[in-house]
Design a protein around this motif. Structure first.
Motif, PDB file in Angstrom:
ATOM      1  N   LEU A  38       0.842  -1.202   0.000  1.00  0.00           N
ATOM      2  CA  LEU A  38       0.000   0.000   0.000  1.00  0.00           C
ATOM      3  C   LEU A  38       0.873   1.246   0.000  1.00  0.00           C
ATOM      4  O   LEU A  38       0.533   2.262  -0.597  1.00  0.00           O
ATOM      5  CB  LEU A  38      -0.878   0.024   1.257  1.00  0.00           C
ATOM      6  CG  LEU A  38      -2.125  -0.871   1.266  1.00  0.00           C
ATOM      7  CD1 LEU A  38      -2.921  -0.631   2.544  1.00  0.00           C
ATOM      8  CD2 LEU A  38      -2.995  -0.600   0.042  1.00  0.00           C
ATOM      9  N   GLU A  39       2.020   1.170   0.642  1.00  0.00           N
ATOM     10  CA  GLU A  39       2.928   2.314   0.706  1.00  0.00           C
ATOM     11  C   GLU A  39       3.473   2.627  -0.682  1.00  0.00           C
ATOM     12  O   GLU A  39       3.656   3.794  -1.044  1.00  0.00           O
ATOM     13  CB  GLU A  39       4.088   2.027   1.676  1.00  0.00           C
ATOM     14  CG  GLU A  39       3.706   1.967   3.147  1.00  0.00           C
ATOM     15  CD  GLU A  39       3.028   0.668   3.565  1.00  0.00           C
ATOM     16  OE1 GLU A  39       2.842  -0.218   2.713  1.00  0.00           O
ATOM     17  OE2 GLU A  39       2.669   0.536   4.746  1.00  0.00           O
ATOM     18  N   GLN A  40       3.725   1.560  -1.464  1.00  0.00           N
ATOM     19  CA  GLN A  40       4.217   1.788  -2.828  1.00  0.00           C
ATOM     20  C   GLN A  40       3.129   2.414  -3.695  1.00  0.00           C
ATOM     21  O   GLN A  40       3.411   3.281  -4.521  1.00  0.00           O
ATOM     22  CB  GLN A  40       4.705   0.467  -3.442  1.00  0.00           C
ATOM     23  CG  GLN A  40       6.034   0.024  -2.871  1.00  0.00           C
ATOM     24  CD  GLN A  40       6.431  -1.359  -3.345  1.00  0.00           C
ATOM     25  OE1 GLN A  40       5.603  -2.265  -3.392  1.00  0.00           O
ATOM     26  NE2 GLN A  40       7.684  -1.524  -3.690  1.00  0.00           N
ATOM     27  N   VAL A  41       1.885   1.971  -3.490  1.00  0.00           N
ATOM     28  CA  VAL A  41       0.778   2.564  -4.241  1.00  0.00           C
ATOM     29  C   VAL A  41       0.698   4.058  -3.910  1.00  0.00           C
ATOM     30  O   VAL A  41       0.602   4.909  -4.798  1.00  0.00           O
ATOM     31  CB  VAL A  41      -0.569   1.873  -3.885  1.00  0.00           C
ATOM     32  CG1 VAL A  41      -1.729   2.594  -4.575  1.00  0.00           C
ATOM     33  CG2 VAL A  41      -0.544   0.415  -4.281  1.00  0.00           C
ATOM     34  N   ALA A  42       0.789   4.375  -2.608  1.00  0.00           N
ATOM     35  CA  ALA A  42       0.698   5.783  -2.183  1.00  0.00           C
ATOM     36  C   ALA A  42       1.842   6.589  -2.776  1.00  0.00           C
ATOM     37  O   ALA A  42       1.635   7.700  -3.283  1.00  0.00           O
ATOM     38  CB  ALA A  42       0.712   5.862  -0.662  1.00  0.00           C
ATOM     39  N   PHE A  44       3.458   5.983  -5.458  1.00  0.00           N
ATOM     40  CA  PHE A  44       3.219   6.107  -6.905  1.00  0.00           C
ATOM     41  C   PHE A  44       2.198   7.221  -7.168  1.00  0.00           C
ATOM     42  O   PHE A  44       2.391   8.067  -8.030  1.00  0.00           O
ATOM     43  CB  PHE A  44       2.723   4.767  -7.449  1.00  0.00           C
ATOM     44  CG  PHE A  44       2.452   4.790  -8.921  1.00  0.00           C
ATOM     45  CD1 PHE A  44       3.501   4.823  -9.836  1.00  0.00           C
ATOM     46  CD2 PHE A  44       1.149   4.776  -9.406  1.00  0.00           C
ATOM     47  CE1 PHE A  44       3.262   4.853 -11.204  1.00  0.00           C
ATOM     48  CE2 PHE A  44       0.900   4.810 -10.773  1.00  0.00           C
ATOM     49  CZ  PHE A  44       1.952   4.841 -11.667  1.00  0.00           C
ATOM     50  N   GLU A  45       1.121   7.198  -6.364  1.00  0.00           N
ATOM     51  CA  GLU A  45       0.066   8.197  -6.574  1.00  0.00           C
ATOM     52  C   GLU A  45       0.552   9.619  -6.276  1.00  0.00           C
ATOM     53  O   GLU A  45       0.045  10.577  -6.823  1.00  0.00           O
ATOM     54  CB  GLU A  45      -1.155   7.850  -5.709  1.00  0.00           C
ATOM     55  CG  GLU A  45      -1.921   6.673  -6.324  1.00  0.00           C
ATOM     56  CD  GLU A  45      -3.002   6.111  -5.418  1.00  0.00           C
ATOM     57  OE1 GLU A  45      -3.686   5.191  -5.862  1.00  0.00           O
ATOM     58  OE2 GLU A  45      -3.141   6.574  -4.261  1.00  0.00           O
ATOM     59  N   GLN A  46       1.549   9.696  -5.390  1.00  0.00           N
ATOM     60  CA  GLN A  46       2.084  11.027  -5.073  1.00  0.00           C
ATOM     61  C   GLN A  46       3.248  11.394  -5.992  1.00  0.00           C
ATOM     62  O   GLN A  46       3.981  12.351  -5.733  1.00  0.00           O
ATOM     63  CB  GLN A  46       2.564  11.064  -3.620  1.00  0.00           C
ATOM     64  CG  GLN A  46       1.424  11.006  -2.618  1.00  0.00           C
ATOM     65  CD  GLN A  46       1.905  10.551  -1.245  1.00  0.00           C
ATOM     66  OE1 GLN A  46       3.105  10.580  -0.955  1.00  0.00           O
ATOM     67  NE2 GLN A  46       0.974  10.128  -0.413  1.00  0.00           N
ATOM     68  N   GLY A  47       3.479  10.538  -7.001  1.00  0.00           N
ATOM     69  CA  GLY A  47       4.520  10.831  -7.981  1.00  0.00           C
ATOM     70  C   GLY A  47       5.925  10.585  -7.466  1.00  0.00           C
ATOM     71  O   GLY A  47       6.900  11.067  -8.033  1.00  0.00           O
ATOM     72  N   ARG A  48       6.016   9.795  -6.380  1.00  0.00           N
ATOM     73  CA  ARG A  48       7.362   9.534  -5.851  1.00  0.00           C
ATOM     74  C   ARG A  48       7.971   8.275  -6.468  1.00  0.00           C
ATOM     75  O   ARG A  48       9.105   7.937  -6.200  1.00  0.00           O
ATOM     76  CB  ARG A  48       7.305   9.368  -4.323  1.00  0.00           C
ATOM     77  CG  ARG A  48       7.067  10.691  -3.617  1.00  0.00           C
ATOM     78  CD  ARG A  48       7.232  10.549  -2.115  1.00  0.00           C
ATOM     79  NE  ARG A  48       6.071   9.952  -1.487  1.00  0.00           N
ATOM     80  CZ  ARG A  48       6.109   8.866  -0.720  1.00  0.00           C
ATOM     81  NH1 ARG A  48       7.244   8.253  -0.514  1.00  0.00           N
ATOM     82  NH2 ARG A  48       5.010   8.411  -0.164  1.00  0.00           N
ATOM     83  N   GLY A  49       7.189   7.538  -7.244  1.00  0.00           N
ATOM     84  CA  GLY A  49       7.730   6.329  -7.866  1.00  0.00           C
ATOM     85  C   GLY A  49       7.392   5.117  -7.042  1.00  0.00           C
ATOM     86  O   GLY A  49       7.716   5.063  -5.851  1.00  0.00           O
TER      87      GLY A  49
END
Ligand code: SAM
Length: 395
Positions: A38-42, A44-49
């Motif tokens: 879930l942290e990776q999804v977040a 990604f959604e915040q444009g951090r990769g």
């Protein structure tokens, strides 16, 4: 939340093979990692990769989402589908010991969801942990890289990923390595033995009940004529006091730390007629006994500090040479005890390891009073309210 994650929240019932296991397999086979958090999804959604891992952060993996979402009223058929989903996730590389945003393991969540320790789902996670640990030991060619998670650093989580947040050790400890510990001044308080500067708990008197049970166990064989007992690690002398009550004919105590040896002198342990003190590390003293070849024990107890599970594997070599055929070996079992799941994984690993030495390990459950005040020590090293007391004998 991704489609994979949404599926694992079990949006519809019943949980069937076609709706869930097949779908899960389809997602993973298409290349979505079983460790997609879930942290990776977040991120990604915040444009951090999405590939960015936060080493100190949490890892809420698909398995966490699945276990968090488990209905309390699972039918037998649904349980089997969930088990199949776990199999698929592990097959695709899911880790067993990640910790999520609430600092929980998959084991913690399963227990919270009313799953039994002896149930299929919990046992599946334990089995994954055991396989991962044993596999890593093989990969490392015997050089086991354990992270310390308990008082005496015996129990140690191996990381299953170098970048992911798994159960992490407190690395800032004098107790990290035996050489440092043995050169570190100690302090006896009313109810503990701690390292003077770091306040690492070496021994605490909440363990008294455990030591009482352990003394009975290792003194349970032998006869009034000959009962030869060995305790490795004196600490506060709690177990040695209990062993004395069992009136052994010879009571060996192996101790390496100069401050502890000094305390043993002051308290008169050197003057007791049936006590033989082996000064120095067990690695030296016990191998010397083995070489001499004329001392064998009815009971052996092991409880040291700042040693690793690799040391225990080395100790097994010595135990099989020094224990009488009917003798009993036991040790302070803090292996992984700061996390119930890790505690259960190490419970199995010990069983497997001693089996390889022709020995059998039986555990008795001892309840532990967790109202222990950890204020005077740096960190708690035991977070389960039960203790798996090991009794190891030749089969
Ligand atoms: C946890 S305390 C033992 C507590 C003991 N069971 C009791 O009932 O009080 C660990 C002890 O093991 C000793 N120790 C650590 N490494 C050792 C080694 N390699 N050989 C012998 N003793 C060691 C420590 O100095 C310490 O006194």
């Amino acid at each position: 939340m991704s489609e994979l994650h949404r599926l694992l929240t079990f949006p519809s019932r019943p949980i069937t093979d076609a709706a869930y296991a097949t779908e899960l397999h389809r997602f993973l086979a298409s290349g979505i990692p079983a460790t997609y958090t879930l942290e990776q999804v977040a991120a990604f959604e915040q444009g951090r990769g999405a590939e960015q891992d936060d080493i100190d952060g949490s890892n809420t993996t698909p398995l966490h989402i699945l276990t968090r979402s488990l209905p309390l009223s699972l039918t037998e058929e649904e349980t089997d589908v969930v088990l199949k989903m776990m199999d698929i996730l592990f097959e695709y590389g899911a880790g067993w010991n990640f910790i999520d945003y609430e600092n929980k393991t998959i084991g913690d969540l399963l227990l919270e969801k009313g799953q039994d320790r002896n149930g299929k789902l919990y046992k599946r996670v334990v089995a994954a942990g055991v396989s991962a640990e044993l596999l890593l030991r093989k990969i490392n060619g015997g050089e086991i890289e354990f992270l310390e998670v308990d008082r005496d650093d015996q129990a140690q989580e191996e990381t299953v990923s170098t970048t992911a947040a798994v159960v992490q050790p407190d690395t800032d400890r004098t107790a990290d390595d035996s050489k440092t510990y043995l050169a570190t001044p100690l302090e006896y308080t009313d109810d503990s033995l701690i390292t003077k500067d770091n306040k690492d708990g070496v021994m605490m008197d909440w363990e008294t009940e455990i030591m009482a049970v352990a003394a009975k166990t290792i003194c349970s064989t032998g006869s009034a004529k000959e009962k030869i007992i060995l305790n490795v690690g004196f600490g506060m002398g709690i177990i040695d006091t209990f062993i004395q009550k069992e009136k052994p004919t010879q009571h060996y105590i192996c101790e390496a730390h100069p401050d502890v040896l000094a305390r043993m002198k002051t308290d008169g342990w050197y003057d007791r007629p049936n006590v033989i003190i082996l000064e120095g590390k067990w690695q030296d003293s016990l191998n010397k006994l083995l070489d001499e070849g004329d001392t064998f024990f009815d009971g052996i107890y092991y409880d040291t500090f700042s040693e690793h599970y690799q040391d225990m594997l080395d100790l097994y070599d010595v135990v099989v040479g020094l224990l009488k055929p009917e003798g009993v070996f036991s040790f302070f079992n803090g292996l992984g005890a700061d996390r119930p799941l890790c505690y259960d994984v190490y419970r199995e690993i010990v069983t497997i390891d001693v089996n390889n030495y022709g020995m059998n390990c039986q555990y008795a459950n001892v309840s532990v009073n967790l109202n222990q005040d950890w204020q005077n020590v740096k960190r708690s090293y035991f977070n389960c309210n039960y203790y798996y007391h090991p009794r190891i004998t030749f089969t």
